[in-house]
Enzyme design. Structure first.
Site, short mmCIF file in Angstrom:
data_model
loop_
_atom_site.label_atom_id
_atom_site.label_comp_id
_atom_site.label_asym_id
_atom_site.label_seq_id
_atom_site.Cartn_x
_atom_site.Cartn_y
_atom_site.Cartn_z
N LYS A 10 0.82 -1.21 0.00
CA LYS A 10 0.00 0.00 0.00
C LYS A 10 0.86 1.27 0.00
CE LYS A 10 -3.98 -2.21 2.32
NZ LYS A 10 -4.98 -2.07 3.41
N TYR A 50 -12.41 -2.25 -3.65
CA TYR A 50 -12.93 -2.41 -2.29
C TYR A 50 -14.46 -2.35 -2.26
CZ TYR A 50 -8.40 -2.35 0.13
OH TYR A 50 -7.14 -2.67 0.61
N PHE A 58 -15.55 3.66 6.81
CA PHE A 58 -14.19 4.03 6.42
C PHE A 58 -13.95 3.94 4.90
CE2 PHE A 58 -14.20 -0.48 7.73
CZ PHE A 58 -13.70 -1.10 6.59
N ARG A 86 -1.86 -14.27 4.43
CA ARG A 86 -2.62 -13.65 5.54
C ARG A 86 -1.84 -13.80 6.86
NH1 ARG A 86 -6.97 -10.25 4.28
NH2 ARG A 86 -7.24 -10.36 6.54
N THR A 92 -5.55 -7.08 10.77
CA THR A 92 -5.85 -5.81 10.11
C THR A 92 -5.32 -4.62 10.92
OG1 THR A 92 -7.86 -6.82 9.25
CG2 THR A 92 -7.71 -4.43 9.09
N ARG A 103 2.48 -6.34 9.14
CA ARG A 103 1.73 -5.20 9.69
C ARG A 103 2.29 -4.77 11.04
NH1 ARG A 103 -4.24 -7.11 7.50
NH2 ARG A 103 -4.35 -5.64 5.75
N ASN A 113 -2.12 0.21 6.97
CA ASN A 113 -1.59 -1.05 7.49
C ASN A 113 -0.72 -1.81 6.49
OD1 ASN A 113 -3.57 -1.88 5.81
ND2 ASN A 113 -4.83 -2.89 7.35
N HIS A 116 -2.15 -5.41 1.52
CA HIS A 116 -3.42 -6.12 1.28
C HIS A 116 -3.11 -7.57 0.93
CE1 HIS A 116 -7.35 -7.19 -0.33
NE2 HIS A 116 -6.69 -7.80 -1.30
N GLU A 127 -9.76 -10.67 -7.53
CA GLU A 127 -8.80 -9.57 -7.36
C GLU A 127 -7.67 -9.69 -8.37
OE1 GLU A 127 -9.64 -8.91 -2.57
OE2 GLU A 127 -7.69 -9.69 -3.21
#
Ligand code: IDP
Ligand code: MG
Length: 139
Positions: A10, A50, A58, A86, A92, A103, A113, A116, A127
């Site tokens: 990100k 998203y 948010f 993950r 998150t 993270r 964070n 993704h 995706e």
């Protein structure tokens, strides 16, 4: 069984100059990049990506953040790639992420964070197709 997952480094992580560290973590964990793209998302692109979060409070802030600067979008391939990524990412909210996760190392808060990662085979497929034509994926 080998599978594919979509990862995004990100804008906050790109600004912190940790692209290399994050890709190193993927490779160390046996997640092989098979497609990679650096881009600045249009806000509309982030909104489409998203879309499942459209009704969340948010959502607008998240899409503004995701289009605020360059990101690196990757397809990672490996055994159990979706869960493995993950686990590598952590929770998150970086404050709740296990020590040693991406993270925990690089996330600032629940929004900024760092990374993704797809959360299921269905979302991974969706995706991946959102960002990459099949012909751009290395075999
Ligand atoms: P995930 O990235 O761990 O799968 P999701 O619940 O799918 O988490 O949320 C997508 C992204 O939206 C998060 O990575 C984070 O950037 C942002 N986000 C999630 N929950 C919140 C929140 O409560 N406040 C602000 N941003 C959030
Ligand atoms: Mg998610």
């Amino acid at each position: 069984m080998s599978e594919r997952t979509l990862a995004i480094i990100k804008p906050d992580a790109v600004k912190k100059h940790v692209i290399g560290d994050i890709i190193h973590r993927y490779e160390q964990a046996g997640l092989r990049p098979v497609a990679m793209r650096m881009m600045v998302m249009a806000k509309q692109t982030a909104e489409g990506f998203y879309a499942v979060h459209k009704s969340r409070p948010f959502f607008d802030s998240l899409c503004t953040f995701m289009s605020s600067g360059p990101v690196v979008v990757l397809i990672l391939s490996g055994d159990n790639a979706i869960k493995k990524n993950r686990d590598l990412m952590g929770a998150t909210d970086p404050a709740k992420a296990d020590k040693g996760t991406i993270r925990a190392a690089h996330g600032a808060n629940i929004e900024f964070n760092a990374v993704h990662g797809s959360d299921s085979p269905e979302t991974a497929k969706q995706e991946i197709a959102y960002f990459f034509p099949e012909m751009d994926v290395v075999r």
